[in-house]
Scaffold this motif. Structure first.
Motif, PDB file in Angstrom:
ATOM      1  N   ALA A  39       0.825  -1.215   0.000  1.00 14.47           N
ATOM      2  CA  ALA A  39       0.000   0.000   0.000  1.00 14.47           C
ATOM      3  C   ALA A  39       0.859   1.266   0.000  1.00 14.47           C
ATOM      4  O   ALA A  39       1.885   1.343   0.685  1.00 14.47           O
ATOM      5  CB  ALA A  39      -0.914   0.005   1.223  1.00 14.47           C
ATOM      6  N   PRO A  40       0.443   2.278  -0.754  1.00 10.82           N
ATOM      7  CA  PRO A  40       1.187   3.552  -0.813  1.00 10.82           C
ATOM      8  C   PRO A  40       0.861   4.439   0.386  1.00 10.82           C
ATOM      9  O   PRO A  40       0.126   5.418   0.274  1.00 10.82           O
ATOM     10  CB  PRO A  40       0.686   4.166  -2.121  1.00 10.82           C
ATOM     11  CG  PRO A  40      -0.708   3.651  -2.261  1.00 10.82           C
ATOM     12  CD  PRO A  40      -0.695   2.258  -1.683  1.00 10.82           C
ATOM     13  N   VAL A  41       1.424   4.105   1.532  1.00 14.18           N
ATOM     14  CA  VAL A  41       1.080   4.804   2.770  1.00 14.18           C
ATOM     15  C   VAL A  41       1.893   6.078   2.978  1.00 14.18           C
ATOM     16  O   VAL A  41       1.578   6.888   3.844  1.00 14.18           O
ATOM     17  CB  VAL A  41       1.272   3.863   3.985  1.00 14.18           C
ATOM     18  CG1 VAL A  41       0.321   2.684   3.911  1.00 14.18           C
ATOM     19  CG2 VAL A  41       2.714   3.378   4.068  1.00 14.18           C
ATOM     20  N   ASP A  42       2.964   6.272   2.194  1.00 11.93           N
ATOM     21  CA  ASP A  42       3.772   7.490   2.304  1.00 11.93           C
ATOM     22  C   ASP A  42       4.320   7.843   0.918  1.00 11.93           C
ATOM     23  O   ASP A  42       4.053   7.142  -0.070  1.00 11.93           O
ATOM     24  CB  ASP A  42       4.918   7.313   3.313  1.00 11.93           C
ATOM     25  CG  ASP A  42       5.755   6.068   3.040  1.00 11.93           C
ATOM     26  OD1 ASP A  42       5.923   5.719   1.849  1.00 11.93           O
ATOM     27  OD2 ASP A  42       6.230   5.451   3.999  1.00 11.93           O
ATOM     28  N   ARG A  43       5.062   8.915   0.843  1.00 11.93           N
ATOM     29  CA  ARG A  43       5.548   9.396  -0.457  1.00 11.93           C
ATOM     30  C   ARG A  43       6.452   8.373  -1.128  1.00 11.93           C
ATOM     31  O   ARG A  43       6.341   8.129  -2.332  1.00 11.93           O
ATOM     32  CB  ARG A  43       6.300  10.718  -0.280  1.00 11.93           C
ATOM     33  CG  ARG A  43       6.779  11.325  -1.605  1.00 11.93           C
ATOM     34  CD  ARG A  43       7.485  12.650  -1.394  1.00 11.93           C
ATOM     35  NE  ARG A  43       7.879  13.248  -2.666  1.00 11.93           N
ATOM     36  CZ  ARG A  43       9.019  12.943  -3.298  1.00 11.93           C
ATOM     37  NH1 ARG A  43       9.865  12.060  -2.766  1.00 11.93           N
ATOM     38  NH2 ARG A  43       9.307  13.529  -4.461  1.00 11.93           N
ATOM     39  N   THR A  44       7.358   7.767  -0.347  1.00  8.67           N
ATOM     40  CA  THR A  44       8.299   6.803  -0.925  1.00  8.67           C
ATOM     41  C   THR A  44       7.580   5.597  -1.517  1.00  8.67           C
ATOM     42  O   THR A  44       7.839   5.196  -2.654  1.00  8.67           O
ATOM     43  CB  THR A  44       9.309   6.338   0.139  1.00  8.67           C
ATOM     44  OG1 THR A  44      10.068   7.463   0.597  1.00  8.67           O
ATOM     45  CG2 THR A  44      10.260   5.294  -0.441  1.00  8.67           C
ATOM     46  N   SER A  45       6.674   5.007  -0.738  1.00  8.67           N
ATOM     47  CA  SER A  45       5.957   3.832  -1.233  1.00  8.67           C
ATOM     48  C   SER A  45       5.045   4.189  -2.401  1.00  8.67           C
ATOM     49  O   SER A  45       4.836   3.376  -3.304  1.00  8.67           O
ATOM     50  CB  SER A  45       5.152   3.185  -0.098  1.00  8.67           C
ATOM     51  OG  SER A  45       4.245   4.104   0.476  1.00  8.67           O
ATOM     52  N   ALA A  46       4.527   5.419  -2.415  1.00  5.29           N
ATOM     53  CA  ALA A  46       3.685   5.853  -3.532  1.00  5.29           C
ATOM     54  C   ALA A  46       4.512   5.991  -4.807  1.00  5.29           C
ATOM     55  O   ALA A  46       4.062   5.609  -5.900  1.00  5.29           O
ATOM     56  CB  ALA A  46       3.009   7.173  -3.192  1.00  5.29           C
ATOM     57  N   LEU A  47       5.718   6.526  -4.685  1.00  4.88           N
ATOM     58  CA  LEU A  47       6.593   6.654  -5.844  1.00  4.88           C
ATOM     59  C   LEU A  47       7.023   5.290  -6.366  1.00  4.88           C
ATOM     60  O   LEU A  47       7.062   5.058  -7.583  1.00  4.88           O
ATOM     61  CB  LEU A  47       7.827   7.492  -5.482  1.00  4.88           C
ATOM     62  CG  LEU A  47       7.602   8.988  -5.281  1.00  4.88           C
ATOM     63  CD1 LEU A  47       8.872   9.660  -4.779  1.00  4.88           C
ATOM     64  CD2 LEU A  47       7.136   9.647  -6.580  1.00  4.88           C
ATOM     65  N   ILE A  48       7.359   4.380  -5.446  1.00  4.08           N
ATOM     66  CA  ILE A  48       7.758   3.030  -5.846  1.00  4.08           C
ATOM     67  C   ILE A  48       6.620   2.325  -6.573  1.00  4.08           C
ATOM     68  O   ILE A  48       6.832   1.545  -7.514  1.00  4.08           O
ATOM     69  CB  ILE A  48       8.197   2.209  -4.611  1.00  4.08           C
ATOM     70  CG1 ILE A  48       9.510   2.754  -4.059  1.00  4.08           C
ATOM     71  CG2 ILE A  48       8.352   0.732  -4.956  1.00  4.08           C
ATOM     72  CD1 ILE A  48       9.949   2.110  -2.766  1.00  4.08           C
ATOM     73  N   LEU A  49       5.399   2.620  -6.158  1.00  2.00           N
ATOM     74  CA  LEU A  49       4.240   1.963  -6.745  1.00  2.00           C
ATOM     75  C   LEU A  49       4.038   2.357  -8.207  1.00  2.00           C
ATOM     76  O   LEU A  49       3.395   1.618  -8.957  1.00  2.00           O
ATOM     77  CB  LEU A  49       2.988   2.301  -5.936  1.00  2.00           C
ATOM     78  CG  LEU A  49       1.754   1.416  -6.175  1.00  2.00           C
ATOM     79  CD1 LEU A  49       2.082  -0.040  -5.854  1.00  2.00           C
ATOM     80  CD2 LEU A  49       0.588   1.909  -5.333  1.00  2.00           C
ATOM     81  N   ILE A  50       4.615   3.482  -8.636  1.00  2.00           N
ATOM     82  CA  ILE A  50       4.453   3.918 -10.028  1.00  2.00           C
ATOM     83  C   ILE A  50       5.033   2.873 -10.989  1.00  2.00           C
ATOM     84  O   ILE A  50       4.324   2.356 -11.855  1.00  2.00           O
ATOM     85  CB  ILE A  50       5.085   5.303 -10.252  1.00  2.00           C
ATOM     86  CG1 ILE A  50       4.326   6.357  -9.444  1.00  2.00           C
ATOM     87  CG2 ILE A  50       5.084   5.655 -11.742  1.00  2.00           C
ATOM     88  CD1 ILE A  50       4.983   7.730  -9.472  1.00  2.00           C
TER      89      ILE A  50
END
Length: 205
Positions: free
Chosen positions: A113-124
């Motif tokens: 889950a994209p719970v923060d900026r880093t994980s959201a960017l990785i999810l791209i």
């Protein structure tokens, strides 16, 4: 070419069930992500368990080589996930593998889950990995569904006995496995490219 054509023929014979299986696979993944966003502590606990457990240690061991990393991803997807969680339970109890994998998928969604900026960017870049790998899982799930349906309703495969229907269901599952294996290979190659090239590029932007 016939080996590749047969899975598409099986899908075209029952597109509604195939689409429902896809909705179940991807929908459950999104449900896990939603749970992690609603309950951040759930994501933190799952991430800590992954890092401190055997899976985290495995990643640390193979991360040094793209080839070994990609091969490990393929082996985990096939022999630690699709085969034991979807296929084997379904060989004993109709549709059991679908239930087991749904539970596993919720866990995967919580972890990714994209719970923060880093994980959201990785999810791209990782979104494509999930799309490919879960399509492979959906093919295996579809095969498990067809096996269970054949087993319970032999007439759907033109069989007169459950034993005959079971064998025909296994044949369909096996043909779908061929397409799934091809996707698992593609997914493993892309995930290696993603981890070594795309993720550093995205995080460095």
């Amino acid at each position: 070419m016939n080996l590749l054509r047969r899975p598409f023929q099986i899908i075209r014979a029952d597109p509604r069930a195939y689409l429902l299986i896809n909705a179940l696979a991807y929908g459950t993944l999104l449900l896990g992500m939603a749970l992690a966003l609603i309950f951040p502590d759930l994501h933190a606990a799952r991430t800590s368990s992954f890092v401190d457990g055997g899976q985290g240690a495995l990643v640390d061991t193979v991360i040094g080589s793209p080839w070994i990393f990609g091969a490990t991803i393929f082996l985990v997807n096939v022999f630690a996930t699709a085969l034991p969680l979807i296929v084997l339970p379904s060989l004993v109890i109709p549709f059991a593998g679908l239930v087991v994998f749904v539970i596993k998928t919720i866990d995967i969604g919580i972890l990714l889950a994209p719970v923060d900026r880093t994980s959201a960017l990785i999810l791209i870049p990782h979104s494509l990995t999930m799309l490919i790998e879960f399509q492979a899982y959906a093919l295996v799930m579809f095969g498990a569904y067809l096996l269970g349906r054949s087993w319970l309703r032999p007439a759907t495969v033109g069989a007169t006995t459950r034993r005959q229907a079971y064998v025909r269901g296994l044949g369909r599952l096996g043909r779908l496995w061929l397409a799934a294996l091809a996707l698992f290979v593609i997914g493993a190659v892309y995930e290696a490219v993603e981890i070594y090239f795309l993720v550093p590029l995205v995080l460095g932007a």
